[in-house]
Write an enzyme that holds these catalytic residues in place. Structure first.
Site, PDB file in Angstrom:
ATOM      1  CB  SER A 154      45.872 -51.963 -66.756  1.00 19.53           C
ATOM      2  OG  SER A 154      45.607 -51.776 -65.394  1.00 19.53           O
TER       3      SER A 154
ATOM      4  CG  HIS B 180      49.839 -50.979 -68.472  1.00 23.71           C
ATOM      5  ND1 HIS B 180      50.318 -50.326 -67.352  1.00 23.71           N
ATOM      6  CD2 HIS B 180      48.966 -51.913 -68.023  1.00 23.71           C
ATOM      7  CE1 HIS B 180      49.750 -50.844 -66.273  1.00 23.71           C
ATOM      8  NE2 HIS B 180      48.930 -51.812 -66.646  1.00 23.71           N
TER       9      HIS B 180
END
Length: 213
Positions: free
Chosen positions: A138, A188
């Site tokens: 991610s 992220h």
């Protein structure tokens, strides 16, 4: 036909081999293969199993010198849903990045954003006195999304009907909309910000650049 394009014609069919995202395909294939092997060997939803197979865990990195984890964690996923979500995004973003950014800069951005995202997450955990196992691509994928926003802004062209502000809003919604327990939103955010910065430096659009989705 130029030196970069190889076309094959079958009636009205034209195949442009330069448009095939080989690097993205390989990245997705490696992730899937590793996931299948891990599932056959144990459970990808077992934290200790993930730890022994390369998950990011800052005490192991800092105290035990297992620096390989900042890289290997990007290829470790927990459960098929986690894998499919990440590979879906990688397929969409990777296709465009590979065409517009170039394979080498694309790979550098992908891995560097994944590493930086993990590092930022680890630093926040250390400051909070926590130590959490972190896995997945991610951070690297959000880095591609961050870079993609800058690419659109520099190019001055929307992707079909999608603009850079819309992508930015989507990025923020995804990051801050997933701040629940079990989601490493700090990684992220760190990956996305690094992608933004890298594209500011690395991406120089040509007049002939086009986007397709």
């Amino acid at each position: 036909m130029d030196q970069y394009t190889e076309e094959y014609r079958y009636g009205k069919t034209k195949i442009d081999r330069s448009a095939i995202p080989y690097v993205t395909i390989v990245l997705i294939a490696i992730n899937i293969i590793i996931f299948v092997i891990m599932e056959l060997a144990g459970s990808t939803e077992d934290s200790m199993f993930l730890y022994t197979h390369g998950a990011m865990y800052w005490p192991a990195v800092v105290e035990d010198g297992e620096w390989y984890r900042v890289f290997t964690h990007m290829f470790v996923h927990t459960g098929p849903e986690h894998l499919l979500n990440n590979m879906f995004l990688l397929g969409i973003l990777g296709y465009q990045m590979e065409r517009q950014y170039g394979e080498i800069k694309y790979l550098i951005t992908y891995f560097f954003c994944g590493i930086v995202g993990a590092g930022v997450s680890a630093y926040v955990e250390m400051c909070q006195g926590e130590a959490i196992i972190s896995i997945g691509a991610s951070g690297a994928i959000f880095g591609l999304l961050g870079a993609f926003i800058v690419m659109i802004l520099k190019r001055g062209t929307n992707i079909e009907t999608v603009s850079a502000p819309q992508l930015l809003i989507l990025l923020l919604l995804i990051i801050f909309g997933n701040m629940q327990e079990g989601v490493d939103w700090v990684a992220h955010l760190g990956g996305a910000l690094m992608g933004l910065l890298m594209a500011l430096v690395f991406y120089h659009p040509q007049r002939s650049d086009t986007f397709h989705i």
